[in-house]
Design a protein around this motif. Structure first.
Motif, PDB file in Angstrom:
ATOM      1  N   ALA A 166       0.849  -1.199   0.000  1.00  0.00           N
ATOM      2  CA  ALA A 166       0.000   0.000   0.000  1.00  0.00           C
ATOM      3  C   ALA A 166       0.885   1.250   0.000  1.00  0.00           C
ATOM      4  O   ALA A 166       1.902   1.303   0.690  1.00  0.00           O
ATOM      5  CB  ALA A 166      -0.911  -0.002   1.214  1.00  0.00           C
ATOM      6  N   PRO A 167       0.523   2.266  -0.783  1.00  0.00           N
ATOM      7  CA  PRO A 167       1.329   3.494  -0.824  1.00  0.00           C
ATOM      8  C   PRO A 167       1.241   4.265   0.481  1.00  0.00           C
ATOM      9  O   PRO A 167       0.337   4.053   1.297  1.00  0.00           O
ATOM     10  CB  PRO A 167       0.710   4.276  -1.981  1.00  0.00           C
ATOM     11  CG  PRO A 167      -0.689   3.766  -2.089  1.00  0.00           C
ATOM     12  CD  PRO A 167      -0.632   2.318  -1.698  1.00  0.00           C
ATOM     13  N   SER A 168       2.178   5.172   0.680  1.00  0.00           N
ATOM     14  CA  SER A 168       2.194   6.000   1.885  1.00  0.00           C
ATOM     15  C   SER A 168       1.077   7.036   1.840  1.00  0.00           C
ATOM     16  O   SER A 168       0.442   7.259   0.799  1.00  0.00           O
ATOM     17  CB  SER A 168       3.548   6.697   2.007  1.00  0.00           C
ATOM     18  OG  SER A 168       3.724   7.629   0.954  1.00  0.00           O
TER      19      SER A 168
ATOM     20  N   ASP B 163       8.492  -1.915 -14.822  1.00  0.00           N
ATOM     21  CA  ASP B 163       9.422  -0.789 -14.733  1.00  0.00           C
ATOM     22  C   ASP B 163       8.850   0.450 -15.411  1.00  0.00           C
ATOM     23  O   ASP B 163       8.955   1.570 -14.898  1.00  0.00           O
ATOM     24  CB  ASP B 163      10.759  -1.149 -15.385  1.00  0.00           C
ATOM     25  CG  ASP B 163      11.680  -1.913 -14.456  1.00  0.00           C
ATOM     26  OD1 ASP B 163      11.268  -2.213 -13.317  1.00  0.00           O
ATOM     27  OD2 ASP B 163      12.815  -2.218 -14.863  1.00  0.00           O
ATOM     28  N   MET B 164       8.228   0.263 -16.562  1.00  0.00           N
ATOM     29  CA  MET B 164       7.697   1.400 -17.306  1.00  0.00           C
ATOM     30  C   MET B 164       6.477   2.022 -16.623  1.00  0.00           C
ATOM     31  O   MET B 164       6.207   3.211 -16.782  1.00  0.00           O
ATOM     32  CB  MET B 164       7.350   0.986 -18.739  1.00  0.00           C
ATOM     33  CG  MET B 164       8.561   0.685 -19.606  1.00  0.00           C
ATOM     34  SD  MET B 164       9.653   2.113 -19.847  1.00  0.00           S
ATOM     35  CE  MET B 164      10.994   1.710 -18.717  1.00  0.00           C
ATOM     36  N   VAL B 165       5.751   1.230 -15.859  1.00  0.00           N
ATOM     37  CA  VAL B 165       4.674   1.795 -15.030  1.00  0.00           C
ATOM     38  C   VAL B 165       5.273   2.772 -14.033  1.00  0.00           C
ATOM     39  O   VAL B 165       4.771   3.893 -13.841  1.00  0.00           O
ATOM     40  CB  VAL B 165       3.907   0.665 -14.291  1.00  0.00           C
ATOM     41  CG1 VAL B 165       2.996   1.252 -13.223  1.00  0.00           C
ATOM     42  CG2 VAL B 165       3.082  -0.158 -15.277  1.00  0.00           C
ATOM     43  N   ALA B 166       6.360   2.359 -13.390  1.00  0.00           N
ATOM     44  CA  ALA B 166       7.023   3.234 -12.423  1.00  0.00           C
ATOM     45  C   ALA B 166       7.617   4.463 -13.098  1.00  0.00           C
ATOM     46  O   ALA B 166       7.542   5.580 -12.561  1.00  0.00           O
ATOM     47  CB  ALA B 166       8.114   2.457 -11.690  1.00  0.00           C
ATOM     48  N   VAL B 167       8.189   4.286 -14.292  1.00  0.00           N
ATOM     49  CA  VAL B 167       8.754   5.417 -15.029  1.00  0.00           C
ATOM     50  C   VAL B 167       7.662   6.417 -15.395  1.00  0.00           C
ATOM     51  O   VAL B 167       7.849   7.641 -15.281  1.00  0.00           O
ATOM     52  CB  VAL B 167       9.490   4.930 -16.286  1.00  0.00           C
ATOM     53  CG1 VAL B 167       9.833   6.097 -17.212  1.00  0.00           C
ATOM     54  CG2 VAL B 167      10.763   4.172 -15.903  1.00  0.00           C
ATOM     55  N   ALA B 168       6.504   5.907 -15.829  1.00  0.00           N
ATOM     56  CA  ALA B 168       5.385   6.800 -16.168  1.00  0.00           C
ATOM     57  C   ALA B 168       4.997   7.654 -14.969  1.00  0.00           C
ATOM     58  O   ALA B 168       4.686   8.844 -15.109  1.00  0.00           O
ATOM     59  CB  ALA B 168       4.191   5.976 -16.654  1.00  0.00           C
TER      60      ALA B 168
ATOM     61  N   PRO C  43      12.786   5.439  -4.212  1.00  0.00           N
ATOM     62  CA  PRO C  43      11.798   5.782  -3.176  1.00  0.00           C
ATOM     63  C   PRO C  43      10.887   4.602  -2.874  1.00  0.00           C
ATOM     64  O   PRO C  43      10.529   3.823  -3.761  1.00  0.00           O
ATOM     65  CB  PRO C  43      11.030   6.946  -3.809  1.00  0.00           C
ATOM     66  CG  PRO C  43      11.965   7.540  -4.799  1.00  0.00           C
ATOM     67  CD  PRO C  43      12.778   6.406  -5.335  1.00  0.00           C
ATOM     68  N   ALA C  44      10.497   4.474  -1.621  1.00  0.00           N
ATOM     69  CA  ALA C  44       9.675   3.340  -1.190  1.00  0.00           C
ATOM     70  C   ALA C  44       8.381   3.231  -1.986  1.00  0.00           C
ATOM     71  O   ALA C  44       7.962   2.129  -2.358  1.00  0.00           O
ATOM     72  CB  ALA C  44       9.372   3.467   0.301  1.00  0.00           C
TER      73      ALA C  44
ATOM     74  N   ASP D  43      11.416  -4.110   0.224  1.00  0.00           N
ATOM     75  CA  ASP D  43      10.528  -3.039  -0.230  1.00  0.00           C
ATOM     76  C   ASP D  43       9.042  -3.385  -0.144  1.00  0.00           C
ATOM     77  O   ASP D  43       8.225  -2.518   0.156  1.00  0.00           O
ATOM     78  CB  ASP D  43      10.882  -2.662  -1.675  1.00  0.00           C
ATOM     79  CG  ASP D  43      12.357  -2.374  -1.838  1.00  0.00           C
ATOM     80  OD1 ASP D  43      12.764  -1.242  -1.557  1.00  0.00           O
ATOM     81  OD2 ASP D  43      13.107  -3.292  -2.218  1.00  0.00           O
ATOM     82  N   CYS D  44       8.679  -4.621  -0.438  1.00  0.00           N
ATOM     83  CA  CYS D  44       7.258  -4.980  -0.552  1.00  0.00           C
ATOM     84  C   CYS D  44       6.819  -6.036   0.441  1.00  0.00           C
ATOM     85  O   CYS D  44       5.715  -6.580   0.340  1.00  0.00           O
ATOM     86  CB  CYS D  44       6.963  -5.464  -1.969  1.00  0.00           C
ATOM     87  SG  CYS D  44       7.412  -4.274  -3.252  1.00  0.00           S
TER      88      CYS D  44
END
Length: 524
Positions: free
Chosen positions: A112-114, A144-149, A248-249, A517-518
């Motif tokens: 879950a995001p912060s 990876d590209m999801v995170a880059v977007a 970043p987390a 991380d997860c």
């Protein structure tokens, strides 16, 4: 007084009554055998009742399997399965221990995001992605590209899958993945669209080869400013475009959500995959063996041990003719000695036997066509006769929609491997890493990673006659692999002594081990 003898009429009546009684008993016995004792055509003779339905990525719906069940299932091998003790290599060893996973150390999923993580508020342009490689290389690249977007404030266009690689697979994204689920699962992370607007012309597009293993600074300082001059940024390749560590987390957690949750396989692939799992489970606990002994792997790695001169020459020609396989001249003996070669089917058989698994162990072969076919599988099959694959578990009609598409066939193997009781890869490639990481994410399910470098030395001793199979070999192999069975550990950083970009190359792949991380450790 003499006893009276029965009359002929009385004898006839007695015989008729006796024959009727015997006939009734025989009919009753047949009914019991056929109705009560005999299993169905799809169930092994000693199979127990199937366990309750398990989720592979989402809850199954009966309607999703209905189309599969219209076909007649294959006649599965009916071999006796012992569930008591293992072979002599381990003595009277408790079989249950062989299937038991290591403790998960109370590590649970935490993706879950912060509280400071906000939904995408605006988009500065469109990110168009061309993936490259096989199924799991593409999955990692897409994640990876999801995170880059997210990092560059882009709207992600549904990625285009690789159609030009060794496998020449013409599948589109929606043929392999659940497109609607992917879009909705990432709605709070990035905006995803199926196509770029028609009014955007090619002149507005910048084609970029993103630098491998890059961090946040690269994307925010060098890529983000490109929106000032372009409306579309096209990633020419997708693999290894993000660093494994020191991100970043929230970005790391997003990568996990994309890889392990959003990239769900298309419903018909999930349906057949679940059916294969159920059929394997009819034999009891099973091993999924990712036997990377296929033509492309052997050609790429230059590993020819155990092959004939004709086969070795064929693989060398393939390697020379594939432009993007950079290393053409390879010394096969050196590759094997360094542990860079996949184990042969015979070596895998010795390895699994030495771990203590008996010949009655069901093994699912998660692989494409094994190079050399039955001639190279003979040693493995002679030791483990319950050797199954998707081609043996599914009927020709069931496999027909998938058999011409390498990515879709690989997805079926992925599902069975993920759900297996034990997963063993013969080589540490993209598939092995992805399955291992996913099994860690789901609770550190048992995954035994062969130490190929150590095993090769042992196998060579066997070949020279200085070591024999048996208790001594089993003890050595067991000790080597005691801590290689999927228990929790932090992701490995760069190898000692490496510098520059080589440091990033030697790091453990993020999707192979998402800890820390997860995964978070819950206090007991």
């Amino acid at each position: 007084m003499q006893p009276r003898r029965p009359t002929p009429t009385a004898l006839s009546a007695f015989r008729w009554t006796l024959m009727r009684a015997v006939g009734a008993v025989a009919v009753a016995a047949l009914v019991v055998v056929h109705v009560v004792l005999l299993p169905s055509a799809t169930t092994a003779p000693d199979a127990q009742e199937l366990p309750q339905e398990r989720e592979i990525g989402y809850r199954w719906k009966t309607s999703e399997l209905r189309w599969m069940q219209e076909f007649a299932p294959p006649q599965l091998p009916k071999l006796p399965i012992s569930a008591q003790k293992v072979g002599s290599s381990k003595g009277d060893y408790d079989l249950a221990k062989l299937w038991k996973s290591s403790s998960n150390g109370n590590f649970l999923q935490c993706v879950a995001p912060s509280s400071s993580y906000l939904p995408p508020l605006h988009s500065r342009g469109f990110l168009l992605v061309h993936t490259n490689g096989g199924l799991n290389q593409m999955r990692a690249g897409i994640s990876d590209m999801v995170a880059v977007a997210r990092l560059i404030d882009a709207t992600l266009v549904i990625p285009r899958l690789d159609k030009r690689s060794f496998w020449h697979d013409s599948s589109n994204f929606s043929n392999v993945f659940d497109e609607e689920h992917f879009i909705h699962a990432l709605a709070n992370d990035v905006k995803v669209v199926k196509k770029i607007p028609k009014e955007l012309t090619p002149t507005t597009t910048a084609v970029i080869h993103f630098r491998s293993w890059s961090g946040v600074d690269y994307y925010q300082n060098e890529i983000l400013p490109m929106w000032d001059n372009h409306l579309v940024i096209k990633a020419a390749k997708s693999d290894s475009r993000l660093a494994n560590n020191n991100l970043p987390a929230d970005i790391q957690k997003l990568r996990c959500r994309a890889f392990f949750q959003a990239l769900r396989f298309a419903p018909r692939i999930e349906a057949l995959g679940k059916l294969l799992v159920e059929r394997m489970r009819s034999y009891g606990p099973f091993i999924a063996l990712h036997l990377r002994y296929e033509k492309d792997m052997l050609a790429f790695s230059g590993c020819t041990y155990g092959l004939s001169p004709i086969e070795s020459d064929e693989l060398a020609r393939i390697r020379e003719n594939v432009s993007y396989w950079k290393i053409k001249e390879i010394v096969a003996q050196d590759q094997r000695a360094k542990g860079y070669c996949p184990l042969t089917p015979k070596e895998v058989a010795i390895f699994i036997s030495s771990l203590g698994y008996p010949p009655s162990t069901p093994i699912y072969i998660a692989a494409g066509s094994i190079y050399g076919g039955s001639s190279h599988l003979a040693d493995l099959e002679s030791r483990f006769p319950i050797l199954l694959s998707k081609e043996k578990l599914a009927s020709a009609q069931e496999l027909e929609p998938f058999k011409h598409y390498a990515s879709q066939m690989a997805a079926l193997d992925y599902i069975v491997s993920l759900e297996s009781d034990v997963f063993i890869p013969s080589y540490s490639g993209n598939m092995a890493r992805a399955v291992e990481g996913h099994r860690r994410f789901l609770g550190h399910q048992k995954t035994i990673k062969p130490d190929r470098k150590a095993l090769v030395r042992l196998f060579d001793k066997i070949n020279r006659g200085s070591l024999r199979e048996g208790r001594k070999l089993s003890n050595i192999i067991g000790e080597i692999h005691k801590r290689r069975q999927g228990s929790p550990r932090k992701r490995k950083g760069p190898a000692t002594g490496t510098k520059g970009m080589e440091r990033f190359r030697t790091e453990e792949v993020f999707y192979e081990n998402p800890l820390p991380d997860c995964l978070c450790q819950q206090q007991p």
